[in-house]
Design a protein around this motif. Sequence first.
Motif, short mmCIF file in Angstrom:
data_model
loop_
_atom_site.label_atom_id
_atom_site.label_comp_id
_atom_site.label_asym_id
_atom_site.label_seq_id
_atom_site.Cartn_x
_atom_site.Cartn_y
_atom_site.Cartn_z
N TYR A 26 6.25 3.33 4.18
CA TYR A 26 6.21 1.87 4.30
C TYR A 26 7.55 1.25 3.87
CZ TYR A 26 1.24 3.19 3.78
OH TYR A 26 0.03 3.80 3.87
N ASP A 32 -3.24 3.70 3.96
CA ASP A 32 -2.94 2.80 5.09
C ASP A 32 -3.79 1.54 5.02
OD1 ASP A 32 -1.07 4.59 5.97
OD2 ASP A 32 -2.28 5.38 7.63
N LEU A 43 4.59 4.39 -0.06
CA LEU A 43 5.38 3.17 -0.26
C LEU A 43 6.88 3.49 -0.19
CD1 LEU A 43 3.39 1.47 -3.19
CD2 LEU A 43 3.82 0.43 -0.96
N TYR A 70 -2.17 -0.66 2.51
CA TYR A 70 -0.99 -1.29 3.14
C TYR A 70 -1.44 -2.45 4.04
CZ TYR A 70 3.11 -1.81 6.14
OH TYR A 70 4.18 -2.32 6.84
#
Lengths: 345, 384
Positions: B27, B200, B23, B203
């Motif tokens: 991301y 992932d 994160l 996400y």
Amino acid sequence: MTTTPIRLGIVGCGAVTRISHLRALAALPEYEVRYLCDKNLEVARAANREFGLNAKVTTDFNDMSGEIDAAIVCAWPSHHFPITMGLLKMGVDVLCEKPITTTSSDAIELAEAATRSQRIVAVGQWCRCLKISWILRRLLSLEFVGQIQAVTAEFGDELSWPMATGAYFDRKQTGGGVMFDAGIHVLDLIVWMFGELHQITYRDDSFGGMEANGILSGVIKSGDREIPCRVAASWTHALFNGVRIVGTEGEIHLRFANRDYITVVKQVAGEPMVLRIGEEGCDMPFRSGSPQQALLEDFAFAVGSRRAPVTAVDSAILPLKILEMAYTLRRPLEQPWVTSWGNQP
Amino acid sequence: MTYSKILVTGATGFIGSRLCEKLALQYRLPYRALVHNFSKAVRIARLGAEMAPGDLNNPAHLEAAVSGCDAVVHLAFGSAAKAEENLLAACRSAKIKRFVHVSSMAVYGPSPSLECTHERTAKIGRYSEPYSDAKVRAEKTIQRAINNGLPGIILRPTVVYGPYSPFVISIVRDARAGNVTLLDDGRGVCNAVYVDDVCDAIYAALSDDRALGQAVVINGDHAINWRDFNLTFANMISPRPQIANFSTEEARAFWQTKKPSFRSNLAAVKKLLRSSSFQDQLETVPAFRSAIRWSKKSLKGVLSADRISALAGPAARRPNQTLPLVPNPGRIVREDFRLEFSNELAKSLLNWTPCIDFARGAELTRTWLEYSGMLGPSTRGERL
């Protein structure tokens, strides 16, 4: 040496005080705990109950004025400087937990204030109070393994220290991560034995937060020779936990887990011989085998005799300066499992 | 979809810590880590993560933690019966936009039937197996909330491995201790999925709406067997350890004989009373401290060293236990497994695909094992 017990106040009654100092104090008749101070009064009361003490409790260390001869400071490192300064103004001798302050300039100011007020300020660098550290110093002075070729010091394990809040990971409170917390112990030991480190390089695993692993490298100068030195600390995994000296004629291993002896591997007639060397013959200023007790024993002797303690504040400045320099030279530690992304969402 | 902040529960665990790393570093999404035990928060402290103290049993903690967040990734696995109810109540107050519940393949129980290979035919139930039943209970609570309007997605990761994986650590520690064992020669199916692929998928579940309301299995592309899984990590130790094999029946029969009885409970209490760590704990109570110290001192005064050693009990005198040790019941449940899970639904609904195959995942894990000194000589911390 004082004949009556030292009237002691303790500022900060968290885990270090309870796990380390109060347990050690229970075996030392040199002290009488008169005051327990914590910003949370209930924590001070709990320490009083837990150790069967009859100390007064307070949230303000100024209340202790006139009622104590000496104090132990176990607050967050960012509070070490103002509290210790306040105690010096009261005319009280101080044993302050490590790191003495969060900056070397504060440590210098404290050392100067201690000199001016003719008070003692000792630092909780307990590695210097291990008997094996004194044995190691003596062996080095005797060139027991010949010329030193390399020095390594490591201190680390999975962090398990009990903590009630996340303040441990707040740089403003602590001054730094694992190098400030655990690394300072072994760095202090190296500086105590060898003096200044030169040509410093430093890597750690921080990504903008507190480092959990750090490796500081440098050079010890001995005459015209340069000896490579490496200091590492970890909050995530076990390290060697001691010091290893490689010499031309063998190796010396100091392990914190073996507090009674040092291991020497020496080449004798072409064969390695393993020797365990204990305390006899070492001139140490304390009796206790427990470093926490030895630290307090040395502090009590310093308070009574007015001589400098083994861990005097001025001797704690150089390790702080080295760490400060290291942080400014920081490079990232390689962690391919962290930064190898399988894909780019 | 964009979020102002994502609350991650279980943020200090194996998957949670890696999710926080991704994160923050990959991301680049704002998040808050719910932390129950700060001693375990070292990995996420490296990231400068925002940490909220929290206990799933404490509704006030959860309300404060969720406040200001509009998405929640729920990874914490609490033994508290009301953990999920408490969290869901806080989410309702905060009107969160997405709730990703990370469950487990354990909801299919220790011996799932063939219907479980695909989510559309799979059913979850009760199995009298504590871990599976707890995961089912949590998932059912979440599913009820989803049925009542919570914008949620349930992910069911299979056998998650990677750096800091408890499975991997356990294999390597056993290998260093010379205790590498297989069940039925390791023929059981291991649905291994690398931790980054799970992150992932989380996400993707935050980003994609198509899986809303669904429960989706997150698995690697190709299942391996437990022999390959165990020996890949065990053989990272040098010299390569000896391997012992047990049949599942043999291992089950062994643990059947170890089920608690009155006699074994009594023995456990005696062992506890003799243990120095328990005595240390008791000594923190002043009344017990003086009693224990007096007893120890008195005993030393009247008993010989041999007698004191005998009183310390068999544990203190027993030589090293004979190796190999029988695989524990948890391993029997995991490794006596015959089913390969499909990841097709996850691929189609989440627009996700696993990117790290077992060889690559094992290699990344090896770099971490080397770094943390776990592949070194057998004595802990000897590496320097």
